[in-house]
Design a protein around this motif. Structure first.
Motif, short mmCIF file in Angstrom:
data_model
loop_
_atom_site.label_atom_id
_atom_site.label_comp_id
_atom_site.label_asym_id
_atom_site.label_seq_id
_atom_site.Cartn_x
_atom_site.Cartn_y
_atom_site.Cartn_z
N GLU B 56 28.62 43.40 45.94
CA GLU B 56 29.51 44.40 45.35
C GLU B 56 30.96 44.27 45.82
OE1 GLU B 56 26.98 47.71 44.30
OE2 GLU B 56 28.56 49.00 45.12
N ARG B 60 34.10 43.97 43.45
CA ARG B 60 35.23 44.92 43.50
C ARG B 60 36.54 44.17 43.63
NH1 ARG B 60 33.38 48.44 46.85
NH2 ARG B 60 33.06 50.15 45.40
N GLN B 64 39.62 44.39 41.10
CA GLN B 64 40.96 44.80 41.50
C GLN B 64 41.99 43.73 41.15
OE1 GLN B 64 40.15 45.85 45.56
NE2 GLN B 64 39.89 48.02 45.06
N ASP B 67 42.38 43.78 37.43
CA ASP B 67 42.61 45.10 36.87
C ASP B 67 41.52 45.49 35.86
OD1 ASP B 67 43.95 47.46 36.93
OD2 ASP B 67 45.37 46.96 35.35
N LEU B 68 40.30 45.21 36.26
CA LEU B 68 39.15 45.59 35.43
C LEU B 68 38.32 46.60 36.21
CD1 LEU B 68 37.67 42.22 34.11
CD2 LEU B 68 38.82 44.00 32.78
N PRO B 69 37.74 47.59 35.52
CA PRO B 69 36.88 48.53 36.23
C PRO B 69 35.67 47.81 36.84
CG PRO B 69 37.36 49.30 34.01
CD PRO B 69 37.85 47.88 34.10
N LEU B 70 35.31 48.20 38.05
CA LEU B 70 34.13 47.61 38.68
C LEU B 70 32.88 47.74 37.81
CD1 LEU B 70 32.56 46.35 41.01
CD2 LEU B 70 32.64 48.55 42.20
N PRO B 71 32.67 48.89 37.13
CA PRO B 71 31.47 48.98 36.28
C PRO B 71 31.41 47.89 35.21
CG PRO B 71 32.35 51.17 36.68
CD PRO B 71 33.36 50.19 37.25
N ARG B 72 32.57 47.46 34.71
CA ARG B 72 32.54 46.40 33.70
C ARG B 72 32.17 45.06 34.32
NH1 ARG B 72 37.55 46.17 29.94
NH2 ARG B 72 37.19 48.39 30.19
N ALA B 74 30.41 44.71 37.05
CA ALA B 74 28.99 44.83 37.42
C ALA B 74 28.10 44.67 36.21
CB ALA B 74 28.75 46.19 38.09
N GLY B 75 28.58 45.13 35.05
CA GLY B 75 27.82 45.00 33.82
C GLY B 75 27.59 43.55 33.45
N SER B 78 25.23 41.88 36.05
CA SER B 78 23.81 42.25 35.93
C SER B 78 23.20 41.79 34.60
CB SER B 78 23.64 43.77 36.09
OG SER B 78 24.35 44.46 35.08
N PHE B 79 24.06 41.42 33.64
CA PHE B 79 23.53 40.97 32.35
C PHE B 79 22.95 39.56 32.44
CE2 PHE B 79 23.77 39.08 28.14
CZ PHE B 79 23.32 40.10 27.31
#
Lengths: 611, 170
Positions: B56, B60, B64, B67-72, B74-75, B78-79
């Motif tokens: 993670e 992260r 950073q 400039d992308l959200p961590l959830p994206r 992580a998505g 995990s895909f």
């Protein structure tokens, strides 16, 4: 124009329009589930499938453009059968606990089952998820309920520019969430709650506070105080089938009394107070800036009539100053623009001010032990649930506000109590925190806080009323994402002569995406503004994350109009004219920005992790 | 610098030792790819090559820097089954569950391995010795049921004699 045939009827479509849009404009309803008007076109659920002549497969009408000569059938046996199978497949991975679900009777998935006339559930199988994320004080994520429509992803990423929710994993294991070990409570989530408004089921909903409030109401040792935000009264009626935009202020107050609240106060009262505190803060920052440039000397400073404490301790000369009423916006700044917290007004949001005053000034005045007070805020907002948990929001060991109910939660309590809302008589808020001016009413709509502040600040500097028809600053009224205006200060009072001719530049935005662009301007030094108003939700609090979910496409405009009607119907329209605010300063607070104000009404901010 | 990172392979060969140097290298990779979202998968490949996996903290960091959200981020991680958030063991066991191996007892081999190692598919033993994976046909159907450990293929594996095979990979 595009000409096509839908169900044997010739219809026309605008170029680029989808089959779904063309059909609905021509009075043909196609059932949808994941679709979100104008915003979200992913074709995820396939419920809107139709037969198109010449195409082998059924087509998702929400993502298929209407083309010339197309022959479409929206309700053939094949289409109806496919929709039923699709529905039953989704149902096979959805808990059938409708009878004890928050959304019972108000669920889009449930309603779709009725529309499609589902009479059986043929598929039994493994359930993909059953995790409940209740780590956030504002929003609960119930993964078992999620139907993977992705509306929340669109609203969070594209409209709010936050991106706290994304599809994770793949296939049967897919879930919508922050991913990894993150939970909503630890992710970069602003708690704005726009996801809870668009969720068709109960997968995303506000964290319940009704239990805590019922408990306080039935506790004889508690004095339970309630306050309501300006945006609640323009939307609550919708929960009781009143037309969108109906003002229900008087009925709402009556309902709150019938629920058993001991004191029914108005957050509008402290909205007026906010204008005084924030207005003088803005003046203080402007003077401070000019003084740092040597344009204002000691003698001039003395003649200004600024509050004594402020004149002695001028605020940092950081401009533009930005409003701080919206806790979703505040958390957004703390995450994404953590080095620019100095631009935020230090004023607490109005309901926090009221809570702090209830447990200090009011308790003293009414002879109530502040420890026995339980303060409830009814808000159009889910972020307010988080805001009351911020460590700085307490005085003398007492939390400023004890519970926040959303507009939707209040409606639930009213229904549960058996109150016939639509037939209630009107009644008025309690004194001493019930009287407000029209300036406070418009706090709930984008542009409103700015307008209210200008009504006061302009008058302080020029001695004259703000020169706009009906006091509305026309360029900043409306639902556009970013609105700007400038006002030239002319014929100012003699003591403010150093401001003569100054063009005050203002900007107003709602929704976090627009706010982010204004912040970028500040970061690269191109921001020309003195004062910026930001509300975290598109349209402002009228469409906050805790407001009723409306099927009316014009609900924002109608709620906005109701809000301006309430403003115009008030005998007093300017915050500084509120006699009860004047009395509060005379009796207890002293002056705007004074010692007590700083202790009870102002706050601090924290830099947080970005991404 | 460009050449160095391009030469990186997915087995971490050539990756720097210290954490600090690894992040510095990853930062260079991201800037070579102009921090464009459309290059995220390439950047994740390189990240996994540098760090051995994508925990993670690394995700992260990538979020950073881009400039992308961590959830994206992580998505995406995990895909794709290629990406792993756990460090891999020194040896990777791949149990073939293609049709031939499946019908000839691959599933029993898998169960025995799970019991023996105390881990599930996609996991790594606490001592970092073995990671367990499933393969859908390794092209050795005549040898079914087959198991590959690193680049050694074992044929007609007997679930009762796994200790013997594992013992050859310290």
């Amino acid at each position: 124009m595009v000409h096509l045939t839908i169900n044997d009827t010739p219809v026309t479509a605008h170029p680029g329009e989808t089959i779904l849009e063309a059909a609905s404009r021509n009075g043909i309803l196609i059932p949808t589930l994941c679709h979100m008007e104008g915003r979200h076109k992913v074709g995820a659920c396939r419920i809107c499938v139709v037969e198109v002549q010449g195409m082998k497969n059924l087509m998702a009408s929400c993502v298929t453009p209407a083309t010339d000569g197309m022959v479409v059938r929206t309700s053939t046996p094949r289409v109806r059968k496919a929709r039923k199978i699709l529905y039953e497949l989704m149902l096979s991975d959805h808990p059938a606990d409708c009878l004890h679900c928050d959304r019972n009777g108000r669920c889009e998935f449930q309603r779709l089952g009725e529309t499609l006339q589902i009479r059986e559930s043929r598929f039994e199988g493994r359930r993909s998820r059953d995790f409940v994320d209740d780590s956030s004080p504002s929003i609960v994520r119930d993964t078992a309920k999620c139907i993977l429509c992705r509306r929340c992803v669109t609203v969070c990423s594209e409209i709010q520019g936050v991106g706290a929710l994304s599809p994770q994993n793949r296939g049967f294991a897919t879930e919508i969430g922050p991913g990894g070990s993150l939970r909503l409570g630890t992710a970069v989530c602003t708690n704005c709650g726009q996801c809870t408004v668009v969720c068709p089921v109960n997968a995303l909903h506000e964290a319940d506070s009704t239990e805590a409030v019922w408990k306080a109401l039935s506790d004889p040792r508690k004095v339970v105080v309630v306050q309501t935000a300006p945006a609640v009264r323009v939307a609550l009626g919708e929960e009781f089938d009143l037309p969108t935009g109906t003002l229900v202020t008087g009925k709402m107050v009556t309902a709150l009394r019938q629920l058993g609240f001991d004191q029914v106060f108005d957050t509008n009262f402290t909205a007026d107070l906010t204008i005084l505190e924030e207005g003088y803060e803005l003046l203080g920052r402007i003077v401070s800036l000019l003084r740092s440039k040597g344009l204002v000397d000691d003698r001039q400073l003395e003649t200004l009539g600024l509050p004594t404490h402020m004149a002695a301790h001028l605020p940092d000369p950081v401009l533009p100053m930005i409003t701080s009423c919206s806790p979703g916006w505040i958390k957004y700044v703390e995450h994404f623009h953590g080095t620019r917290l100095g631009h935020l007004s230090t004023c607490k949001s109005p309901h926090m001010m009221l809570g702090a005053l209830a447990k200090s000034w009011f308790a003293g005045k009414a002879g109530i032990d502040p420890k026995s007070l339980f303060v409830v805020s009814v808000m159009p907002c889910t972020a307010k649930k988080y805001e009351i948990t911020r460590p700085e929001m307490e005085q003398e060991g007492l939390r400023d506000v004890d519970a926040v109910l959303t507009t939707r939660e209040l409606a639930r309590m009213i229904r549960e109590a058996g109150i016939d809302f639509a037939r209630l008589p009107d009644s008025a808020f309690d004194s001493p925190m019930g009287l407000s001016t029209g300036a406070a009413d418009v706090f709930g709509v984008t542009g409103g806080v700015m307008e209210a502040a200008l009504r006061t600040v302009y008058e302080v500097i020029t001695g004259r009323t703000l020169p706009f028809a009906s006091l509305h600053v026309a360029p900043i009224v409306g639902l556009e994402q970013v609105k700007t205006a400038s006002i030239v200060l002319e014929n100012v009072l003699p003591q403010w002569s150093f401001l003569e001719g100054l063009e005050v530049r203002i900007a107003v935005t709602s929704g976090l995406d627009g706010a982010s662009r204004l912040m970028d301007g500040i970061a690269d030094g191109t921001s020309p503004y003195h004062f910026i108003e930001v509300m975290g939700c598109p349209g402002g609090c009228i469409s906050g994350g805790g407001q009723p979910r409306s099927p009316d496409p014009d609900f924002r405009q109608k709620r906005l109009e109701a809000m301006y009607r309430e403003d115009e119907g008030k005998p007093l329209r300017k915050s500084h004219d509120n006699p009860d605010i004047q009395a509060l300063y005379a009796e207890w607070l002293g002056e705007p920005g004074g010692h007590r104000s700083h202790h009870y009404l102002h706050t601090t901010y924290t830099t947080r992790v970005r991404r | 610098m460009m050449e160095m990172s391009m030469e990186l392979r997915c087995d971490q060969a050539g990756a720097p030792e210290s954490e600090q140097d690894r992040y510095a290298l990853l930062r260079q990779v991201i800037s070579q790819y102009e921090a464009k979202e459309s290059n995220l998968i390439q950047i994740l490949h390189m990240g996994q090559a540098i760090f051995g996996c994508l925990p993670e903290d690394v995700q992260r960091f990538i979020g950073q820097e881009m400039d992308l959200p961590l959830p994206r981020v992580a998505g995406v991680v995990s895909f794709y089954s290629y990406f792993s958030t756990q460090p891999k063991g020194r040896h990777t066991i791949q149990v073939c569950l293609g049709t031939a191996c499946y019908v000839r007892g691959g599933k029993k081999v898998m169960e025995a391995l799970r019991d023996h190692l105390g881990i599930d598919v996609g996991e790594t033993t606490a001592d970092r010795r073995f990671s367990l994976e499933v393969k859908r046909c390794i092209g050795a159907c005549g040898l079914a049921p087959a198991v590959a450990i690193d680049d050694v293929v074992y044929k007609r594996v007997d679930p009762n004699r796994l200790a013997d095979i594992l013992g050859r990979h310290a």
